[in-house]
Enzyme design. Sequence first.
Site, PDB file in Angstrom:
ATOM      1  CG  ASP A   5      -1.838   1.175   1.246  1.00 18.37           C
ATOM      2  OD1 ASP A   5      -1.403   2.297   0.925  1.00 18.37           O
ATOM      3  OD2 ASP A   5      -3.030   0.979   1.559  1.00 18.37           O
ATOM      4  CG  HIS A   6       1.512   4.243  -3.230  1.00 18.86           C
ATOM      5  ND1 HIS A   6       0.289   3.911  -3.734  1.00 18.86           N
ATOM      6  CD2 HIS A   6       1.603   5.586  -3.357  1.00 18.86           C
ATOM      7  CE1 HIS A   6      -0.325   5.013  -4.147  1.00 18.86           C
ATOM      8  NE2 HIS A   6       0.444   6.042  -3.931  1.00 18.86           N
ATOM      9  CG  HIS A  20      -4.125   4.362  -0.826  1.00 21.51           C
ATOM     10  ND1 HIS A  20      -3.182   3.360  -0.769  1.00 21.51           N
ATOM     11  CD2 HIS A  20      -4.342   4.589  -2.150  1.00 21.51           C
ATOM     12  CE1 HIS A  20      -2.850   3.005  -2.004  1.00 21.51           C
ATOM     13  NE2 HIS A  20      -3.544   3.731  -2.851  1.00 21.51           N
TER      14      HIS A  20
HETATM   15  O1  LIG Z   1      -3.257   3.725  -5.592  1.00 21.50           O
HETATM   16  C1  LIG Z   1      -3.563   4.706  -6.216  1.00 21.50           C
HETATM   17  O2  LIG Z   1      -3.066   5.899  -5.852  1.00 21.50           O
HETATM   18  C2  LIG Z   1      -3.010   6.977  -6.761  1.00 21.50           C
HETATM   19  C3  LIG Z   1      -2.770   8.222  -5.913  1.00 21.50           C
HETATM   20  O3  LIG Z   1      -1.530   8.098  -5.286  1.00 21.50           O
HETATM   21  P1  LIG Z   1      -0.722   9.372  -4.847  1.00 21.50           P
HETATM   22  O4  LIG Z   1       0.495   8.823  -4.208  1.00 21.50           O
HETATM   23  O5  LIG Z   1      -0.449  10.168  -6.087  1.00 21.50           O
HETATM   24  O6  LIG Z   1      -1.612  10.115  -3.911  1.00 21.50           O
HETATM   25  C4  LIG Z   1      -4.273   7.095  -7.564  1.00 21.50           C
HETATM   26  O7  LIG Z   1      -4.074   8.046  -8.584  1.00 21.50           O
HETATM   27  C5  LIG Z   1      -4.589   5.780  -8.214  1.00 21.50           C
HETATM   28  O8  LIG Z   1      -5.838   5.877  -8.879  1.00 21.50           O
HETATM   29  C6  LIG Z   1      -4.651   4.679  -7.196  1.00 21.50           C
HETATM   30  O9  LIG Z   1      -4.708   3.423  -7.865  1.00 21.50           O
END
Ligand SMILES: O=C1O[C@H](COP(=O)(O)O)[C@@H](O)[C@H](O)[C@H]1O
Length: 496
Positions: free
Chosen positions: A180-181, A243
């Site tokens: 989960d980045h 997230h």
């Molecule tokens: O996991 C995801 O995250 C991105 C948003 O990530 P961020 O680090 O730029 O806040 C989102 O654009 C994408 O749809 C989703 O799969």
Amino acid sequence: MNTKEHPKAIIVIFGATGDLAKRKLFPSIYRLVQNNKIAKDFAVVGVARRSWTNEEFRSNVKESIQASMKTHPELDEFASHFHYHPFDVTNPSSYLELNGMLTDLDGIYHTSGNRIFYLAMAPEFFGTIALNLKKEGLTATDGWSRLVIEKPFGHDLPSARKLNHEIREAFTEDQIYRIDHYLGKEMVQNIEVIRFANAIFEPLWNNRYISNIQITSSEVLGVEDRGRYYENSGALRDMVQNHMLQMVALLAMEPPIKLTTDEIRSEKVKVLRALRPLAEDEVAENFIRGQYDLGTVSEKTLPSYRDENNVDELSMTETYVAGKLLIDNFRWAGVPIYIRTGKRMSVKSTKIVVQFKDIPMNLYYNRKETMHPNLLVIHIQPDEGVTLQLNAQKLGDGTYGKPIPLNHCNNSIDGINTPEAYEKLIYDCMRGDATNFTHWDEVALSWSYVDPISKAWEHEKAELAKYPSGSMGPKEADQLLEKDGAQWWPISDHFE
Ligand SMILES: O=C1O[C@H](COP(=O)(O)O)[C@@H](O)[C@H](O)[C@H]1O
Ligand SMILES: NC(=O)C1=CN([C@@H]2O[C@H](COP(=O)(O)OP(=O)(O)OC[C@H]3O[C@@H](n4cnc5c(N)ncnc54)[C@H](OP(=O)(O)O)[C@@H]3O)[C@@H](O)[C@H]2O)C=CC1
């Protein structure tokens, strides 16, 4: 593993010709090597169907690094560690060849049999790849083997269970690293430190002193070229199930007895278990879904979601979600946690606002002064830092009710960007630290929470509110808070 050690491994990327590998994984590995975090003796093996040579693969790697950073020393040397092995992952016989290649590279790079299998591909392949890796002996080395899995982890609880069952046939839970980045973001990791290392916050961190918590993750980008995926996902599955709920868990968990992976996870799991479940007919009252419409962003007119590529012209997929969550435990009873996330909003920003309760009496009422609530703002991105908003006397004019922000901004103080989330997470995986990855229990509980919401929406028990591209979402999301006498605090992409 001691953080001073330089972990070594062969990283096998399944889906190495894809978007994620190019935009995120190659630059992250480059920075890990440049910053001397991982051993110079490393190898990356790329797997995908297209029949590239090593040279073509290496050019792609170099392009990705040139595109993502201004300076790139030792790029040829770095790229020489990349090897390409074309095959269709559904073909079991190719895994034997891959194993032979990994064994050879292990001898060349002295990687001690350590292997990371990074699945940067569509989830429908995860089970097959995991089973073949085990069956063909790719995990039977003298070193360790770890499986890194990208999202989405399932589509709902039953499909996530099935997927989990498949990968658990081949890997044990402690070998599985579900990415989960957001958990790799500097300021998401900082939530714990802000809470548990500051005597001024922990005594106040409960329903006696906190009025509500707001978590916003807004994006300016639309669905881009991911229409096919997004049509089956929507913002609820794409952002909330993972997230947003992870941030809720970090904000609401009890202090763990130790800072170990298991203790932290177990506290997060308790929060997810305590989320008040919504019955289908309670969803409309507590959750708003929206979809972006035609609108203007930076003076450019942008199309509605329904006019995007690979999107149904009558699509009911939500590109925006706002919701009110309640946590039924002693600490949080009665404190709403409001979340909102959406695409094509006016600003790219992720922020957490903790609103404290009002003081018992406004001593300055006879001067018609308004007391503003104290706010703690955790700036996750693009700026990283913390703001504490207090009331103080305005210099010179005798006004008391002036909110003043005490700001700490990581970027301006350190003058450098913090490591990219993927960089931290790949490094953690190489060190065997799974703290910032999601355990199966968390995944399962998150799906249990969101499944009734998606069911209600599938059964069309709630309106789909349109919002113009370039706005902060539909008015219904404001009304959600107004019903409780609250309001969304303004969000910007910088410190105010
Ligand atoms: O996991 C995801 O995250 C991105 C948003 O990530 P961020 O680090 O730029 O806040 C989102 O654009 C994408 O749809 C989703 O799969
Ligand atoms: N892109 C992003 O920003 C993010 C992506 N993710 C997740 O990461 C994963 C990958 O996403 P992304 O890189 O965008 O996807 P892409 O569609 O860009 O890449 C898919 C990759 O899989 C390969 N592939 C497809 N079928 C096969 C097959 N049968 N055998 C071998 N290789 C195959 C493709 O290569 P080829 O055609 O050559 O076979 C390609 O390298 C997905 O699970 C996605 O949800 C998660 C967060 C963000």
